[in-house]
Design an enzyme around this catalytic site. Structure first.
Site, PDB file in Angstrom:
ATOM      1  N   ASP A   1       8.487   5.004  -1.005  1.00 39.52           N
ATOM      2  CA  ASP A   1       7.941   4.218  -0.094  1.00 39.52           C
ATOM      3  C   ASP A   1       6.652   3.090  -0.671  1.00 39.52           C
ATOM      4  O   ASP A   1       5.505   3.922  -0.714  1.00 39.52           O
ATOM      5  CB  ASP A   1       7.548   4.802   1.072  1.00 39.52           C
ATOM      6  CG  ASP A   1       7.245   4.536   2.662  1.00 39.52           C
ATOM      7  OD1 ASP A   1       7.445   2.909   2.432  1.00 39.52           O
ATOM      8  OD2 ASP A   1       6.184   4.743   3.553  1.00 39.52           O
TER       9      ASP A   1
ATOM     10  N   ASP B   1       0.688  -1.044   0.029  1.00 38.23           N
ATOM     11  CA  ASP B   1       0.021  -0.311   0.122  1.00 38.23           C
ATOM     12  C   ASP B   1       0.722   1.615  -0.074  1.00 38.23           C
ATOM     13  O   ASP B   1       2.280   1.376   0.831  1.00 38.23           O
ATOM     14  CB  ASP B   1      -1.239   0.139   1.215  1.00 38.23           C
ATOM     15  CG  ASP B   1      -0.725  -0.142   2.342  1.00 38.23           C
ATOM     16  OD1 ASP B   1       0.724  -0.483   2.876  1.00 38.23           O
ATOM     17  OD2 ASP B   1      -0.740   0.441   3.458  1.00 38.23           O
TER      18      ASP B   1
ATOM     19  N   GLU C   1      -0.214  -0.986   5.835  1.00 36.26           N
ATOM     20  CA  GLU C   1       0.831  -1.057   7.025  1.00 36.26           C
ATOM     21  C   GLU C   1       0.894   0.593   6.358  1.00 36.26           C
ATOM     22  O   GLU C   1       1.115   1.027   8.525  1.00 36.26           O
ATOM     23  CB  GLU C   1       2.718  -0.881   6.115  1.00 36.26           C
ATOM     24  CG  GLU C   1       3.658  -0.878   6.515  1.00 36.26           C
ATOM     25  CD  GLU C   1       3.813   0.755   6.706  1.00 36.26           C
ATOM     26  OE1 GLU C   1       5.287   1.083   7.888  1.00 36.26           O
ATOM     27  OE2 GLU C   1       3.553   0.696   6.136  1.00 36.26           O
TER      28      GLU C   1
END
Length: 353
Positions: free
Chosen positions: A92, A68, A122
């Site tokens: 990220d 995610d 996350e």
């Protein structure tokens, strides 16, 4: 070897904001199932690929990364210029996912048994974590001797991680007409001294095994108000506290209670909304020690929270290591370079093969 920058571009162009990871999970699952020598399983939108598992003398190594991203910020699509790619999640952590997919393609050549875990949620409250779902439904998938989280670290090993406390303060007041405020009490105004205390908190820096963890305390949302002509009778403040690994979650919560207490009166509340534990450096494992050596960079403390803490809770040594600058995470300028991807892959594979 796959062109890692092209692979990151493909991953970035598949939207996967938290709770909407299905399309990316489909892509990852399809790519993994096309590889030889892997047992591929899917639990919800978590995808797990494993090798071996029968050799009594072989260790199991988990390499993990989350699917995610945070919501977009004008960076929904990948943009490539030369050997640099910009886009949502490039840092990220779709760069790390690309490295993991290339490791999966070589997994049958690894020295130890590998588990590659691509998991969801996350970037949101920990209760939604895909790793927690796996622990509930297939605990065998998250058992290992050592774990590596491919979070962005600029090619250096980032040790441990800080814990997280998310709390809400609710302060009470009394409604009145704004032309006669002395008839009531403005709850929003009551926030001022607490906000000032949070803003001026100097924090702690904690040294552990040569790593320096800098704690943080931030006001992240403020809400309240009734109407433009009404003195508000309630104000709410959300606080985010990142605490060093020398404190347990319980100790960090006790500290925050003490910090907020002078600003509370009868009827006010302080409520814990979410928390996640910290993790100490824990680099004694030979694989992690080798990773540090091969990276050629000094070990640094992980100032954010990562699922290194999830594995530390289970007694599994773990560390963060991946491509991309972590300071760009969650910004409109997320980017990753071809060199950082290839360097990261080379270092990780050198300790796995």
């Amino acid at each position: 070897m796959a062109d890692l920058l092209d692979l990151v571009a493909t991953l970035v162009d598949i939207p996967s904001v938290s709770f909407n990871e299905s399309a990316l999970a489909d892509y990852v699952e399809g790519r993994l199932r096309a590889l030889p020598g892997l047992q591929v399983d899917r639990v919800g939108d978590n995808v797990v690929a494993r090798t071996g598992g029968t050799g009594a003398l072989r260790r199991r190594v988990i390499v993990a990364g989350h699917l995610d991203t945070v919501p977009p910020n004008g960076n929904e699509r990948a943009r490539v210029e030369g050997d640099t790619l910009w886009g949502l999640g490039a840092t990220d952590m779709k760069g790390g996912l690309a490295v993991m997919l290339e490791i999966a393609a070589r997994a049958h050549e690894a020295r130890d048994d590998l588990s590659l875990i691509f998991y969801v949620a996350e970037e949101v409250a920990r209760v939604h974590s895909g790793l927690l779902q796996l622990r509930r439904e297939r605990p065998d998938f998250v058992e290992a001797d050592v774990a590596l989280i491919c979070e962005p670290t600029s090619g250096a090993v980032e040790a441990g991680c800080q814990g997280v406390i998310k709390a809400e303060v609710a302060l009470r007041g009394a409604r009145a007409h704004v032309s006669r405020p002395w008839k009531g009490r403005n709850a929003l105004h009551r926030l001022a001294p607490l906000l000032a205390a949070v803003a001026h908190w100097n924090g702690r820096t904690v040294g552990l095994d040569g790593c320096h963890y800098v704690e943080a305390l931030q006001a992240v949302t403020v809400s309240g108000g009734v109407a433009s002509n009404v003195v508000p009778d309630e104000a709410r403040l959300e606080i985010n506290h990142r605490f060093a690994p020398d404190r347990s979650t319980e100790q960090a919560w006790e500290w925050l209670e003490g910090f907020v207490a002078p600003f509370l009166e009868p009827g006010d509340t302080l409520t814990l909304r979410d928390s996640a534990p910290s993790a100490p450096p824990g680099l004694e494992d030979p694989l992690l020690a080798s990773l540090v050596k091969r990276s050629g960079a000094p070990v640094v403390a992980k100032l954010g929270w990562t699922d290194v803490a999830f594995f530390a809770e289970q007694g599994i040594p773990a560390a963060n290591f991946g491509p991309g600058n972590p300071e760009l995470s969650h910004t409109a300028g997320e980017m990753v370079t071809r060199q950082s991807l290839e360097d990261c892959l080379g270092i990780i594979w050198s300790v796995l093969s």
